[in-house]
Write a protein that holds these residues in place. Structure first.
Motif, PDB file in Angstrom:
ATOM      1  N   LYS A 118      -4.452  -1.172  15.891  1.00  0.00           N
ATOM      2  CA  LYS A 118      -3.666  -2.260  15.314  1.00  0.00           C
ATOM      3  C   LYS A 118      -2.269  -1.749  15.025  1.00  0.00           C
ATOM      4  O   LYS A 118      -2.091  -0.607  14.606  1.00  0.00           O
ATOM      5  N   SER A 119      -1.299  -2.617  15.216  1.00  0.00           N
ATOM      6  CA  SER A 119       0.082  -2.244  14.931  1.00  0.00           C
ATOM      7  C   SER A 119       0.311  -2.237  13.427  1.00  0.00           C
ATOM      8  O   SER A 119      -0.498  -2.750  12.649  1.00  0.00           O
ATOM      9  N   LYS A 120       1.424  -1.666  13.016  1.00  0.00           N
ATOM     10  CA  LYS A 120       1.750  -1.626  11.582  1.00  0.00           C
ATOM     11  C   LYS A 120       1.864  -3.035  11.019  1.00  0.00           C
ATOM     12  O   LYS A 120       1.400  -3.310   9.911  1.00  0.00           O
ATOM     13  N   GLN A 121       2.465  -3.950  11.777  1.00  0.00           N
ATOM     14  CA  GLN A 121       2.623  -5.323  11.296  1.00  0.00           C
ATOM     15  C   GLN A 121       1.268  -5.997  11.111  1.00  0.00           C
ATOM     16  O   GLN A 121       1.057  -6.731  10.140  1.00  0.00           O
ATOM     17  N   GLU A 122       0.322  -5.759  12.033  1.00  0.00           N
ATOM     18  CA  GLU A 122      -1.007  -6.340  11.899  1.00  0.00           C
ATOM     19  C   GLU A 122      -1.728  -5.783  10.667  1.00  0.00           C
ATOM     20  O   GLU A 122      -2.378  -6.533   9.929  1.00  0.00           O
ATOM     21  N   MET A 123      -1.583  -4.483  10.442  1.00  0.00           N
ATOM     22  CA  MET A 123      -2.228  -3.865   9.278  1.00  0.00           C
ATOM     23  C   MET A 123      -1.625  -4.389   7.977  1.00  0.00           C
ATOM     24  O   MET A 123      -2.357  -4.703   7.040  1.00  0.00           O
ATOM     25  N   VAL A 124      -0.308  -4.502   7.922  1.00  0.00           N
ATOM     26  CA  VAL A 124       0.350  -5.024   6.723  1.00  0.00           C
ATOM     27  C   VAL A 124      -0.098  -6.462   6.473  1.00  0.00           C
ATOM     28  O   VAL A 124      -0.379  -6.851   5.342  1.00  0.00           O
ATOM     29  N   ILE A 179      -3.581  -6.474   4.993  1.00  0.00           N
ATOM     30  CA  ILE A 179      -3.577  -6.017   3.596  1.00  0.00           C
ATOM     31  C   ILE A 179      -3.050  -7.112   2.676  1.00  0.00           C
ATOM     32  O   ILE A 179      -3.627  -7.384   1.620  1.00  0.00           O
ATOM     33  N   ILE A 180      -1.979  -7.774   3.088  1.00  0.00           N
ATOM     34  CA  ILE A 180      -1.428  -8.875   2.281  1.00  0.00           C
ATOM     35  C   ILE A 180      -2.453  -9.992   2.150  1.00  0.00           C
ATOM     36  O   ILE A 180      -2.650 -10.556   1.078  1.00  0.00           O
ATOM     37  N   GLY A 181      -3.129 -10.311   3.247  1.00  0.00           N
ATOM     38  CA  GLY A 181      -4.168 -11.347   3.202  1.00  0.00           C
ATOM     39  C   GLY A 181      -5.302 -10.974   2.257  1.00  0.00           C
ATOM     40  O   GLY A 181      -5.789 -11.815   1.501  1.00  0.00           O
ATOM     41  N   LEU A 182      -5.702  -9.695   2.292  1.00  0.00           N
ATOM     42  CA  LEU A 182      -6.766  -9.250   1.388  1.00  0.00           C
ATOM     43  C   LEU A 182      -6.323  -9.289  -0.072  1.00  0.00           C
ATOM     44  O   LEU A 182      -7.110  -9.627  -0.956  1.00  0.00           O
ATOM     45  N   LEU A 183      -5.062  -8.926  -0.303  1.00  0.00           N
ATOM     46  CA  LEU A 183      -4.562  -8.953  -1.681  1.00  0.00           C
ATOM     47  C   LEU A 183      -4.411 -10.374  -2.206  1.00  0.00           C
ATOM     48  O   LEU A 183      -4.620 -10.626  -3.392  1.00  0.00           O
ATOM     49  N   GLN A 184      -4.049 -11.304  -1.339  1.00  0.00           N
ATOM     50  CA  GLN A 184      -3.859 -12.688  -1.760  1.00  0.00           C
ATOM     51  C   GLN A 184      -5.182 -13.419  -1.942  1.00  0.00           C
ATOM     52  O   GLN A 184      -5.279 -14.347  -2.734  1.00  0.00           O
ATOM     53  N   SER A 185      -6.197 -13.009  -1.245  1.00  0.00           N
ATOM     54  CA  SER A 185      -7.475 -13.705  -1.263  1.00  0.00           C
ATOM     55  C   SER A 185      -8.080 -13.830  -2.658  1.00  0.00           C
ATOM     56  O   SER A 185      -8.463 -14.938  -3.056  1.00  0.00           O
ATOM     57  N   PRO A 186      -8.196 -12.753  -3.446  1.00  0.00           N
ATOM     58  CA  PRO A 186      -8.783 -12.920  -4.791  1.00  0.00           C
ATOM     59  C   PRO A 186      -7.960 -13.856  -5.680  1.00  0.00           C
ATOM     60  O   PRO A 186      -8.530 -14.652  -6.427  1.00  0.00           O
ATOM     61  N   ALA A 187      -6.654 -13.784  -5.621  1.00  0.00           N
ATOM     62  CA  ALA A 187      -5.813 -14.656  -6.437  1.00  0.00           C
ATOM     63  C   ALA A 187      -6.026 -16.116  -6.054  1.00  0.00           C
ATOM     64  O   ALA A 187      -6.108 -16.987  -6.923  1.00  0.00           O
ATOM     65  N   LYS A 188      -6.129 -16.390  -4.764  1.00  0.00           N
ATOM     66  CA  LYS A 188      -6.363 -17.767  -4.309  1.00  0.00           C
ATOM     67  C   LYS A 188      -7.714 -18.268  -4.787  1.00  0.00           C
ATOM     68  O   LYS A 188      -7.854 -19.431  -5.178  1.00  0.00           O
TER      69      LYS A 188
END
Length: 176
Positions: A133-139, A142-151
């Protein structure tokens, strides 16, 4: 080719290797002129720079870098081409695999690659490189995983508020 010309090529290659985090070394031995032109066209379409360079010049350029590329010494024989991609370590691997499937030919061979200073040697590594995976895909992941609990928390709170308001409204109507 004079020593001065070789020195210029080595210097250019050293700069290219150090400034480009993703490069592949391939062999197109036995390919016809038409096949090589097709390969160059596909490289151009995908933003890949493809250069054919003498193995000794590649070795000398790699020796000037901080990363240890001694694993490349064994594969730098015969006809070698270098593919540079500025943004992704996956794109050249996909191109090589697609070119082999379309042409039905194994004339284009993957020798080695450097992806963010990690060394991959041998044809068996091609599938590993495609799955990277490219750096952009990994970032993004990670952002999606971090946003998921808050949502989830916000969704639970807002849906609970609607339920509570509905229950209160129903109770107030029953009392009347």
């Amino acid at each position: 080719m004079t020593r001065e010309e070789k020195a210029v090529i080595i210097d250019e290659l050293s700069q290219k290797f150090s400034s480009t985090p993703y490069f592949y070394i391939t062999s197109a031995n036995g390919m016809s002129v038409g096949e090589v032109n097709t390969l160059r066209g596909l490289c151009f379409e995908r933003g890949i720079e493809y250069r054919v360079v003498k193995n000794t010049l590649i070795k000398k350029a790699l020796e000037t870098l901080d990363t240890d590329y001694s694993a490349f010494d064994e594969i730098l024989k015969g006809f070698s081409g270098v593919m540079f991609h500025p943004e992704s370590g996956k794109v050249p691997a996909q191109l090589i695999k697609e070119f082999k499937k379309k042409g039905g030919s194994d004339k284009l061979k993957f020798k080695a690659a450097s992806v963010d200073s990690s060394v991959f040697v041998g044809e068996s590594q091609l599938d590993v490189l495609i799955s990277l995976k490219s750096k952009q895909e990994m970032v993004g992941e990670i952002i999606g995983l971090l946003q998921s609990p808050a949502k989830n928390v916000i969704g639970a709170l807002s849906s609970g508020g609607h339920k509570l308001a509905g229950i209160l409204k129903t109770l107030s109507e029953k009392e009347d």
